[in-house]
Design an enzyme around this catalytic site. Structure first.
Site, mmCIF file in Angstrom:
data_model
loop_
_atom_site.group_PDB
_atom_site.id
_atom_site.type_symbol
_atom_site.label_atom_id
_atom_site.label_comp_id
_atom_site.label_asym_id
_atom_site.label_seq_id
_atom_site.Cartn_x
_atom_site.Cartn_y
_atom_site.Cartn_z
ATOM 1 N N HIS A 246 153.464 18.599 80.929
ATOM 2 C CA HIS A 246 152.284 19.802 81.212
ATOM 3 C C HIS A 246 152.495 21.039 82.113
ATOM 4 O O HIS A 246 151.988 20.608 82.491
ATOM 5 C CB HIS A 246 152.241 18.344 82.873
ATOM 6 C CG HIS A 246 151.282 17.356 82.843
ATOM 7 N ND1 HIS A 246 150.482 16.388 81.762
ATOM 8 C CD2 HIS A 246 152.261 15.827 83.231
ATOM 9 C CE1 HIS A 246 150.353 15.207 82.120
ATOM 10 N NE2 HIS A 246 151.279 14.827 82.820
ATOM 11 N N ASP B 142 153.739 9.569 76.225
ATOM 12 C CA ASP B 142 153.490 9.352 77.465
ATOM 13 C C ASP B 142 152.224 9.620 77.962
ATOM 14 O O ASP B 142 151.482 9.311 77.260
ATOM 15 C CB ASP B 142 153.886 10.906 78.417
ATOM 16 C CG ASP B 142 154.037 10.423 79.632
ATOM 17 O OD1 ASP B 142 155.057 10.459 80.891
ATOM 18 O OD2 ASP B 142 152.515 10.870 80.287
ATOM 19 N N HIS C 140 149.804 9.903 79.964
ATOM 20 C CA HIS C 140 149.431 11.070 80.126
ATOM 21 C C HIS C 140 149.196 12.362 78.941
ATOM 22 O O HIS C 140 150.699 12.381 78.108
ATOM 23 C CB HIS C 140 149.884 11.761 81.004
ATOM 24 C CG HIS C 140 149.858 11.017 82.424
ATOM 25 N ND1 HIS C 140 151.251 10.390 82.933
ATOM 26 C CD2 HIS C 140 148.828 10.879 83.530
ATOM 27 C CE1 HIS C 140 150.702 9.301 84.092
ATOM 28 N NE2 HIS C 140 148.800 10.129 84.504
ATOM 29 N N ASP D 138 154.870 5.561 81.007
ATOM 30 C CA ASP D 138 153.982 5.280 81.944
ATOM 31 C C ASP D 138 152.650 4.622 81.747
ATOM 32 O O ASP D 138 151.585 4.517 82.127
ATOM 33 C CB ASP D 138 153.150 6.365 82.906
ATOM 34 C CG ASP D 138 153.150 7.427 81.845
ATOM 35 O OD1 ASP D 138 152.871 7.158 80.561
ATOM 36 O OD2 ASP D 138 153.277 8.954 82.915
HETATM 37 ZN ZN LIG Z 1 152.350 10.787 82.338
#
Ligand SMILES: [Zn+2]
Ligand SMILES: [Zn+2]
Lengths: 557, 439
Positions: free
Chosen positions: B115, B154, B156, B243
């Protein structure tokens, strides 16, 4: 008075130590087919004219179980293995007579799948019909909860006199090594048992009342009678004996390296602040990776008898040995021949050595003396290179905290102990190459027996306190107890120290030798659904390899 | 089944659980995160396999960070030792692969990085610096220019990696993730497709909540693998978040350890770098075991979570159809990527974009205006005006890797002319020449 005996591969050594002095030494060739005979013979020889009543302790080191494994003269063992999901059974050690059974414990020690009593009874029946009398029972994560191994053992106990339970072998995590270790323990159980019985009979027959110990791979001792259930701990005690011997004969607290330069190989060991380093997980024997605590050593294929060749414009020293030095009647020039030419040793006929090197010298277009110098430098260089890469490997070992990453101990050897035939010739140049002070320990011809004689009892205990489950587990002891939810690290360490003390005393340690050290203490907050659910506390305490008290290192032996 | 020896590969493992580092005591990024993974990896004896080698991570330097990030005010102030080790671990993985010591490597390190965007005013999504990007630029610096594909698996959206490589035609960023309308950071739609000089070099494949193994593997086989086959990267990097697992506490997907292992077997990344994944007991031990075995070419068919229940995790038909539609849309865009440039850019010489960045971990808001020079010969000169509510306003001039002479000259001239004025700092970054100047 202390008696130390080492039954090695070629020689059996004995020393009698009294009043901090070596009173007597003895050395006989080992009768490989009858190790016990060698032991009894050397003992009889050294005790001749002595009062056995004056003996305070007797310590043995023997290659018995090592040889049994190397020569594959071991019992067949039925292995009952409960692995649950994870690695496929194809990837586990391939040991004959292995049965994979139901049952599964997870990393927290929770039972995820129960064992099937009928399945295990049926395995027992099959093994019995095949005439297999020894058992290994191993479960994944059994050090986190030994219940399933114990249940299986209870089901099978009536048909099998002895079973090695995985969790009792070591508190460390490694299912594959746990299988190997339990297997080997059962495989050498009978041969070791017979040895213990015979030795005890002899000793008592001699009127010796002193405690009898046997040396382990980690350079520690344990009570001979008590060793019967954990014979696997005695494998590879030979190298351990020699390293403990150095500890007994020298007096340094620095980082150090010890070299045992033999005919074919050189063994390297490393000391951190004066204490010999242990293998991280366990020793490897004949391809079996185990969880047996052992001193960390490395062996390279270079020694005094290493053959020297000149091929394709390249000088090659070792790793083969084709016989003794040419100066001593061997077929090829060796490192020893070079040392003879250089007058670094007075071992053999100088003319024969020079004659052996002459053809090499001619092909290299050098004088015989120059050639000898090049060979000698090459041999020393190889040993020094191996030492450097071994130390570097140890210093580059992965660590798992930022603290260790940034502040971890870096080993920087200052002392170089050199033993073995070429020690005198090589110690100085090796010391120079490695920027270490070279030391040749006295009495090094009986170093192993000295090491055995003076080694104290070592032990280790691993604690996992899980305050969410309110449970404390001592992996290798098979102990579980309830703890309050507010349990602390200090309490876990206290329990560890207490259990270690009990364990060591039961193994034959003397009270004055209980030098306990905490080698691991980690504490983790367990957070579940954003709330603090408990603590996961991990403690490892040990008595590390060292000398029995009174023998401050190197006293005046 | 992957049990045949001829499928075995030498796999490097850089394991750094940072057992003494946490964002805060009960934060998902805490000491405990990889504890049970370590237990499982140790207990299964993975490190005893001849073809699995563990390496100690190196330490990344601030120069490694400055090669790709503009940290405000400077790199040392936005990272801790833990970030240098985690980025260093990724770099070690790359070194071992590129030197040929191993065939592939997995940096099982924390804290994560995907991120973290190009400009760094603070931490967002638990990330301070982008450890994959730092590794990628390290590779280019030390092993020469390379076409690199980063596949972000991931849960996200890998918005940081996307931001960093938005204009780079030599870095293909593919992210599969839970639909941004249902999860942080809220971005990652197929229309986000790369900057004007790098159209199609960013690929986003959002998946609906409750997507299971079937859906992930469908996307892999029908979109990611065909795109990679066409792009032909020199290296494939898996930005390997865990995740998507059905037990993850902060997401809503239904991926399993078997699925993760299969994904890595098919994708066959050269390097995998751990990102998120916070089901530390029920997922991570098994997912990591599966990934390591798959990368090493060892049989992973017996890896299974204790509570795994295939039937209960099956995705419904509606989800399946939704994913098929998304994949269709992504593939359409991918095929038309070259034509789109003409209609999108026209004859503009510079293109601007404005964005707001929120650093949730540190609670900082930033306003950015980014200008890129339209260029057919390189990724294009980039200039960024960034203003954070910490009061720090900076300007950055960034000459891309594999830069054309015009973009470089313009960049250098611009930086020379720039007066500090209202800016706290003015930065100049030249990736090819490895130059980083702040004034
Ligand atoms: Zn993540
Ligand atoms: Zn350009």
């Amino acid at each position: 008075m202390i008696l130390g005996i080492d039954v090695g591969g070629t020689h059996t050594d004995a020393v009698l130590i009294e009043g901090f002095k070596i009173r007597k030494k003895a050395k006989i060739p080992t009768d490989a087919a009858h190790l016990l005979n060698s032991l009894l013979q050397v003992a009889t020889e050294i005790l001749a004219g002595e009062d056995p009543g004056k003996l305070q302790r007797v310590v043995l080191s023997t290659t018995l179980s090592t040889n049994a494994i190397v020569q594959d003269k071991v019992e067949r063992v039925g292995m009952v293995v409960a692995g649950g999901p994870g690695l496929s059974p194809e990837l586990l050690p391939r040991i004959p007579h292995t049965f994979h059974v139901a049952g599964y414990v997870n990393h927290r020690g929770e039972i995820i799948a129960e064992i099937d009593r009928e399945e295990i009874a049926a395995v027992g029946e099959k093994l019995r019909r095949e005439g297999i009398g020894r058992l290994g029972i191993v479960g994944k994560f059994s050090t986190r909860n030994p219940a399933q191994e114990e249940q299986a053992a209870a089901i099978l106990s009536k048909d099998f006199g002895h079973a090695s339970l995985g969790h009792r072998m070591s508190g460390r995590l490694n299912f594959r090594r746990r299988i190997e270790t339990a297997y080997l323990n059962s495989a050498v159980w009978d041969i070791h048992q017979r040895f213990v019985t015979d030795v005890l009979q002899f000793v008592r027959g001699q009127g010796i009342e002193a405690p009898i110990y046997i040396l382990k791979a980690d350079g520690g001792t344990f009570d001979l009678a008590g060793s019967a259930d954990y014979p696997v701990q005695t494998i590879l005690s030979g190298p351990a004996a020699s390293i403990m011997g150095i500890l007994g004969m020298t007096k340094y607290d620095d980082d150090a390296v010890a070299l045992d330069i033999g005919g074919t190989t050189t063994d390297i060991a490393v000391f951190a602040d004066g204490a010999p380093l242990l293998e991280n997980l366990g020793v490897t024997i004949e391809g079996h990776k185990t969880l047996i605590r052992g001193l960390r050593t490395r062996s390279i294929g270079l020694g005094g008898d290493s053959a020297v060749r000149y091929e394709e414009g390249q000088l090659r020293v070792g790793p083969q040995r084709e016989g003794p030095a040419a100066a001593l009647g061997g077929p090829l020039p060796t490192v020893t021949d070079a040392m003879i030419v250089l007058k670094r040793t007075a071992l053999g006929d100088e003319n024969l050595a020079a004659a052996a090197l002459a053809p090499l010298a001619e092909r290299m277009g050098r004088s015989v003396a120059d050639t000898a110098e090049i060979i000698f430098a090459e041999a020393c260089g190889k040993i020094a290179g191996a030492v450097r890469s071994f130390v570097e490997e140890i210093n580059n070992e992965p660590v798992y905290t930022i603290h260790e990453m940034l502040e971890g101990k870096v080993i920087a050897p200052k002392i170089l102990h050199v033993m073995g035939g070429p020690a005198l010739a090589m110690a100085d140049p090796l010391g120079e190459m490695l920027a270490c002070r070279p030391v040749i320990p006295p009495h090094s011809e009986v170093a192993n027996a000295v090491g055995a004689a003076l080694a104290r009892t070592t032990a280790e205990v691993s604690i996992l306190a899980d305050t969410e489950r309110r449970r404390l587990t001592i992996g290798e002891e098979g102990t579980q107890m309830e703890i309050p939810s507010r349990y602390t690290m200090a309490q876990a360490i206290a329990v560890g120290e207490e259990k270690l003390r009990e364990k060591a005393l039961a193994m034959g340690a003397r009270k004055e030798d209980l030098e306990i050290e905490v080698v691991e203490s980690q504490e983790f907050n367990m957070v579940r659904d954003m709330y603090m659910a408990g603590k996961n506390i991990r403690v490892k305490v040990q008595i590390k390899p060292g000398l029995i008290s009174g023998f401050a290192r190197g006293q005046s032996l | 089944m992957a049990s045949k020896d001829n499928k075995r590969r030498r796999t490097g493992l850089i394991f750094f659980p940072a057992f003494d580092w946490a964002i805060s005591p009960s934060h998902p990024e805490r000491e405990e995160r990889l504890l049970y993974t370590q237990d499982q990896v140790f207990e299964e004896g993975l490190l005893d396999f001849d073809n699995i080698h563990e390496f100690k991570p190196g330490l990344a330097t601030t120069a490694d960070i400055d090669r790709i990030h503009i940290c405000v005010p400077e790199a040392r102030s936005v990272v801790t030792e833990s970030h240098l080790i985690s980025a260093g671990g990724a770099i070690t993985a790359a070194q071992k692969v590129l030197s040929g010591e191993v065939d592939n490597a997995f940096a099982l390190v924390r804290p994560p990085g995907h991120h973290a965007m190009r400009i760094v005013h603070g931490a967002r999504g638990f990330c301070n610096v982008n450890i994959e990007a730092i590794m990628v630029e390290y590779i280019r610096k030390h092993y020469g220019p390379k076409r690199i594909a980063i596949v972000d698996t991931d849960c996200h959206h890998g918005d940081g990696t996307q931001d960093i490589y938005w204009h780079d035609p030599d870095t293909l960023c593919i992210s599969i993730h839970q639909d941004g309308r249902t999860l942080y950071p809220g971005s990652g739609f197929p229309e986000e497709f790369g900057g004007p000089n790098a159209l199609g070099m960013t690929i986003n494949i959002p998946l609906p909540p409750r997507t299971s193994d079937e859906g992930f593997l469908y996307v892999l086989e029908e979109a990611i693998m065909p795109i990679l086959a066409e792009y032909k990267p020199d290296l494939v990097i898996n930005s390997a978040g865990q995740d998507n697992h059905y037990t993850d506490p902060i997401t809503n997907m239904r991926f399993s350890a078997q699925g993760y292992a299969r994904l890595n077997e098919i994708l066959a990344p050269d390097i995998a770098v751990l990102e998120g994944g916070y089901s530390i007991e029920k997922a991570l031990p098994y997912v990591n075991l599966g990934i390591i075995l798959a990368m090493a070419g060892l049989d992973y068919s017996s890896v299974r979570e204790p509570d795994y229940h295939a039937e209960a995790l099956r995705q419904n038909d509606q989800i399946t159809r939704h994913i098929e539609t998304t994949v269709g849309q992504v593939m359409q865009l991918w095929k038309k990527r070259r034509e789109i440039k003409k209609t999108l850019v026209g004859d503009a010489r510079y293109v601007k974009r404005n964005k707001r960045v929120y650093y949730d971990t540190d609670g900082i808001s930033e306003q950015q205006e980014e200008t890129v020079r339209i260029c057919d010969d390189c990724g294009g000169l980039v200039m960024i005006d960034s203003f954070a509510d910490t009061g720090r306003r900076i300007f950055a001039v960034i000459v891309p890797g594999q830069s054309c002479p015009v973009c470089r000259q313009e960049g250098e001239a611009f930086f020379d002319r720039m007066e500090k004025g209202r800016y706290r700092h003015i930065y100049f970054q030249d990736r090819d020449r490895d130059i980083y100047i702040a004034k």
